[in-house]
Design an enzyme around this catalytic site. Sequence first.
Site, mmCIF file in Angstrom:
data_model
loop_
_atom_site.group_PDB
_atom_site.id
_atom_site.type_symbol
_atom_site.label_atom_id
_atom_site.label_comp_id
_atom_site.label_asym_id
_atom_site.label_seq_id
_atom_site.Cartn_x
_atom_site.Cartn_y
_atom_site.Cartn_z
ATOM 1 N N CYS A 22 79.925 -36.257 59.299
ATOM 2 C CA CYS A 22 80.911 -36.230 58.440
ATOM 3 C C CYS A 22 81.169 -37.519 57.837
ATOM 4 O O CYS A 22 81.312 -37.517 56.721
ATOM 5 C CB CYS A 22 82.289 -35.688 59.272
ATOM 6 S SG CYS A 22 82.212 -34.058 59.920
ATOM 7 N N THR A 23 81.283 -38.713 58.225
ATOM 8 C CA THR A 23 81.583 -40.141 57.864
ATOM 9 C C THR A 23 80.482 -39.932 56.558
ATOM 10 O O THR A 23 80.654 -40.602 55.676
ATOM 11 C CB THR A 23 81.108 -41.042 59.068
ATOM 12 O OG1 THR A 23 82.280 -40.945 60.106
ATOM 13 C CG2 THR A 23 81.437 -42.426 58.210
#
Length: 209
Positions: free
Chosen positions: A45-46
């Site tokens: 997700c980062t």
Amino acid sequence: MAIQLGDEAPNFTAETTEGELNFHEYLGDSWGVLFSHPADFTPVCTTELGAVAALKPEFDKRGVKVVGLSVDTIDRHGEWAEDIRDVTGATVNFPLIADKDRSIADKYGMIHPNANDTMTVRSVFVVGPDKKVKLTLTYPAATGRDFNEILRTIDSLQLTAKHKVATPANWKQGEDVIITPAVSDEEAAERFPGYETVKPYLRTTPQPA
Ligand code: BEZ
């Protein structure tokens, strides 16, 4: 029932990193992308949020407003933005919804209980200026999305909304397109002079402006 192509994108009012947002009002006459990620402070997700932030000028160029979502809190979103900047060099530059009660995730079917019953999957909804859903994508937690592919699909959606054409496999902006089967040869000759007939049902033409 799952949201299907052509359905109206459910409206909602949400708490976001950029203040309260009413989805339909926020979109106005623009196209929109609503996308969910499973959780803040997670590795894939980062990289995804950094990728979207870096591509924001490309979404802007196409008149597309991007909105992210997870079931994390506003505070977590804010703290995580610093990590995203550290890791990817990109500053989160679009609203991120804190869907703590999962009401939006439920409306959009972003939680798939047989995959994970607490986190949203990687959903993407492309919404047209008429607020209708034009494209949906669903990826599992372990597979990061290719946001250039999402831009490519938006190029096709915007082109095919304007002209009686379709885009072939692996098409990219500027390449030849297909004249839709509903267009007669007479109309094709008028609209797309010099078009090529590969098969009676497959006629191609340079991408119209
Ligand atoms: C990730 O973003 O890396 C991730 C998030 C949730 C579950 C698994 C992976």
